[in-house]
Write an enzyme that holds these catalytic residues in place. Structure first.
Site, PDB file in Angstrom:
ATOM      1  N   GLY A  17       0.810  -1.247   0.041  1.00 12.27           N
ATOM      2  CA  GLY A  17       0.009  -0.060   0.091  1.00 12.27           C
ATOM      3  C   GLY A  17       0.928   1.181   0.031  1.00 12.27           C
ATOM      4  O   GLY A  17       2.168   1.260   0.563  1.00 12.27           O
ATOM      5  N   GLY A 126       6.028  -3.054   3.191  1.00 11.23           N
ATOM      6  CA  GLY A 126       5.699  -3.568   4.735  1.00 11.23           C
ATOM      7  C   GLY A 126       6.113  -4.884   4.794  1.00 11.23           C
ATOM      8  O   GLY A 126       7.248  -5.495   4.197  1.00 11.23           O
ATOM      9  N   ILE A 150       1.815   2.877   7.234  1.00 13.14           N
ATOM     10  CA  ILE A 150       0.994   3.818   7.933  1.00 13.14           C
ATOM     11  C   ILE A 150       0.627   3.196   9.362  1.00 13.14           C
ATOM     12  O   ILE A 150       0.407   4.155  10.361  1.00 13.14           O
ATOM     13  CB  ILE A 150      -0.056   4.701   7.205  1.00 13.14           C
ATOM     14  CG1 ILE A 150      -1.166   3.624   7.016  1.00 13.14           C
ATOM     15  CG2 ILE A 150       0.497   5.148   5.692  1.00 13.14           C
ATOM     16  CD1 ILE A 150      -2.382   4.442   6.494  1.00 13.14           C
ATOM     17  N   ASP A 151       0.480   2.136   9.498  1.00 15.69           N
ATOM     18  CA  ASP A 151      -0.240   1.477  10.770  1.00 15.69           C
ATOM     19  C   ASP A 151       1.057   1.426  11.723  1.00 15.69           C
ATOM     20  O   ASP A 151       0.688   1.206  12.829  1.00 15.69           O
ATOM     21  CB  ASP A 151      -0.521  -0.038  10.436  1.00 15.69           C
ATOM     22  CG  ASP A 151      -1.769   0.060   9.546  1.00 15.69           C
ATOM     23  OD1 ASP A 151      -2.420   1.142   9.374  1.00 15.69           O
ATOM     24  OD2 ASP A 151      -1.897  -1.192   8.905  1.00 15.69           O
ATOM     25  N   ARG A 186     -25.347  13.714  18.597  1.00 13.99           N
ATOM     26  CA  ARG A 186     -25.183  12.377  18.149  1.00 13.99           C
ATOM     27  C   ARG A 186     -24.136  11.412  18.761  1.00 13.99           C
ATOM     28  O   ARG A 186     -23.288  12.095  18.857  1.00 13.99           O
ATOM     29  CB  ARG A 186     -25.153  12.304  16.612  1.00 13.99           C
ATOM     30  CG  ARG A 186     -26.371  12.704  15.787  1.00 13.99           C
ATOM     31  CD  ARG A 186     -26.050  13.162  14.258  1.00 13.99           C
ATOM     32  NE  ARG A 186     -27.241  13.270  13.435  1.00 13.99           N
ATOM     33  CZ  ARG A 186     -27.458  14.056  12.398  1.00 13.99           C
ATOM     34  NH1 ARG A 186     -26.247  14.417  11.786  1.00 13.99           N
ATOM     35  NH2 ARG A 186     -28.393  14.001  11.730  1.00 13.99           N
ATOM     36  N   GLY A 194      -5.851   0.153  10.575  1.00 12.02           N
ATOM     37  CA  GLY A 194      -5.095  -0.490  11.807  1.00 12.02           C
ATOM     38  C   GLY A 194      -5.943  -2.104  11.945  1.00 12.02           C
ATOM     39  O   GLY A 194      -6.621  -2.267  12.576  1.00 12.02           O
ATOM     40  N   ARG A 288     -24.059   7.747  13.778  1.00  6.13           N
ATOM     41  CA  ARG A 288     -23.650   8.066  12.306  1.00  6.13           C
ATOM     42  C   ARG A 288     -22.297   7.519  12.270  1.00  6.13           C
ATOM     43  O   ARG A 288     -21.445   7.278  13.387  1.00  6.13           O
ATOM     44  CB  ARG A 288     -23.503   9.506  11.730  1.00  6.13           C
ATOM     45  CG  ARG A 288     -24.951   9.969  11.896  1.00  6.13           C
ATOM     46  CD  ARG A 288     -25.633   9.469  10.613  1.00  6.13           C
ATOM     47  NE  ARG A 288     -26.822  10.233  10.449  1.00  6.13           N
ATOM     48  CZ  ARG A 288     -28.125   9.884  10.847  1.00  6.13           C
ATOM     49  NH1 ARG A 288     -28.125   8.937  11.819  1.00  6.13           N
ATOM     50  NH2 ARG A 288     -29.158  10.424  10.738  1.00  6.13           N
ATOM     51  N   LEU A 295      -8.132   7.673   2.792  1.00  2.00           N
ATOM     52  CA  LEU A 295      -7.992   8.898   3.013  1.00  2.00           C
ATOM     53  C   LEU A 295      -6.424   9.170   3.805  1.00  2.00           C
ATOM     54  O   LEU A 295      -5.998  10.297   3.740  1.00  2.00           O
ATOM     55  CB  LEU A 295      -8.956   9.616   3.536  1.00  2.00           C
ATOM     56  CG  LEU A 295     -10.331   9.801   2.720  1.00  2.00           C
ATOM     57  CD1 LEU A 295     -11.368  10.492   3.460  1.00  2.00           C
ATOM     58  CD2 LEU A 295      -9.951  11.112   1.676  1.00  2.00           C
TER      59      LEU A 295
END
Length: 374
Positions: A17, A126, A150-151, A186, A194, A288, A295
């Site tokens: 990724g 990775g 990124i994790d 809300r 992750g 929600r 992103l």
């Protein structure tokens, strides 16, 4: 391992990724290599540039010059392209009868690079790419690996580039949700990446003052989340922010798998929706879901991630120059170290449940919804 053979030409590939900072690694590798008088080449789209060269008009292996990497350190993505499909150790080949057979094509990679007179490879990726690097190293290819995720879940390195950028974006997104959640009273469930480690959820959740954080390392009890929501209502806080890592799982349950195919990593998803449904059913609060997903991979890397990436790239060149072979470059603040690839692969860095960040969150009243602690 040590290899003192002189280097004239190297190649770099980016696999798995994408992550903010990959272009900074490439720039550092090219500039540091050119400084030593080496030629530097880039392999397109992971190893597709070697295995499928006919796909590219310019060729699957391209010359990287100072001009070609000018001004790319601040750009997201990777100028070389990447791929997390078609593992060369189990490459899918369609047979005449239409069936698919997985074959090992790593010998082809080694042979192709030797035909291009490449003396050493810098592979950026990775855990999956680490396994490929290990296989190529065993076949005699001189290689240095640069860890990327990124994790932040790769062991043997203090940190990986892309993590700070992902946390920063997640934090900003959650910050924005506070006002809309408060306006409507809300519950907002924010799902972040992750799969097996909750570093992004933990750091972004604490930084953005979330009320509940669900991570893979601490199986959750949804009743604890409901208790937190009801307690906030009694305090006059009629909204709640819940941050969920995609690999979070309920006590006694497992992570939610969207897709799992032979030879490929399982694809997780849907935990945010599931948690939201359970919250709504338990509390009757309007809930929600926001899934940040890919992103988190995009955008310009932060200055911290740029610096980490540049350090990794330059250190990879120094490793080759010093005669290292079959190693991964790792940050060990304030310096770097070289770890044998065989020791680094397959080792995942989980969030320690007794870490200071976890304790800080608990001291601030953030719930992890675990039955034993709260």
């Amino acid at each position: 391992m040590s290899n003192k053979k002189a280097i004239k030409r190297i190649a770099i590939s980016t696999g798995g990724g994408d992550a903010p900072g990959l272009n900074a690694v490439i720039r550092a590798v090219v500039l540091s290599g050119l400084l030593r008088g080496w030629e530097v080449y880039g392999i397109r789209d992971g190893f597709h540039g070697v295995l499928l060269p006919e796909r590219y008009e310019e060729g699957g292996i391209i010359r990287l010059t100072r001009d070609r990497v000018h001004g790319i350190a601040h750009l997201g993505g990777t100028m070389l392209g990447t791929s997390n499909r078609n593992n060369p150790m189990a490459y899918p080949i369609e047979l005449p009868d239409g069936t698919i057979e997985e074959v090992d094509r790593t010998d082809e990679i080694v042979r192709a690079l030797r035909l291009h007179h490449v003396d050493a490879l810098i592979s950026v990726g990775g855990d999956g790419s680490l396994a490929i690097s290990n296989a190529l190293s065993k076949k005699g290819l001189r290689i240095v690996h640069v860890p990327k995720t990124i994790d932040n879940d790769l062991d043997k390195t203090d940190a990986t580039f892309g993590f700070d950028t992902a946390v920063g974006f997640a934090t900003e997104s959650i910050d924005r949700l506070h006002s809309t959640a408060a306006s409507h009273g809300r519950v907002m469930v924010v799902e972040v990446m992750g799969r097996y480690a909750g570093w992004i959820a933990l750091h972004a959740g604490v930084a953005s003052s979330a009320d509940a954080i669900l991570i893979p390392e601490i199986p959750y009890d949804i009743r604890k989340v409901a208790e937190k929501i009801k307690a906030r209502d009694k305090m006059g806080r009629h909204y709640t922010i819940v941050v969920v890592a995609e690999g979070a799982k309920p006590a006694g349950g497992s992570a939610m798998v969207v897709e799992h195919k032979k030879g490929k990593d399982e694809r997780l998803g849907g935990i945010g929706e599931q948690v939201a449904k359970e919250i709504n059913a338990t509390t009757e609060k309007e809930t929600r879901v926001v899934v940040l997903g890919h992103l988190l991979r995009g955008g310009s890397p932060t200055s911290l991630d740029r610096l980490r990436a540049l350090r990794f790239g330059a250190a990879a060149i120094r490793a080759l120059d010093e005669g290292h072979d079959g190693v991964m470059v790792a940050l060990a603040y304030p310096t770097v170290k070289y770890v044998p690839i065989s020791e680094a692969m397959g080792q995942m860095k989980h969030v320690p449940v007794d870490s200071d960040t976890i304790m800080t969150a608990r001291d601030m009243g953030i719930t992890f919804a675990d039955a034993t602690k709260e």
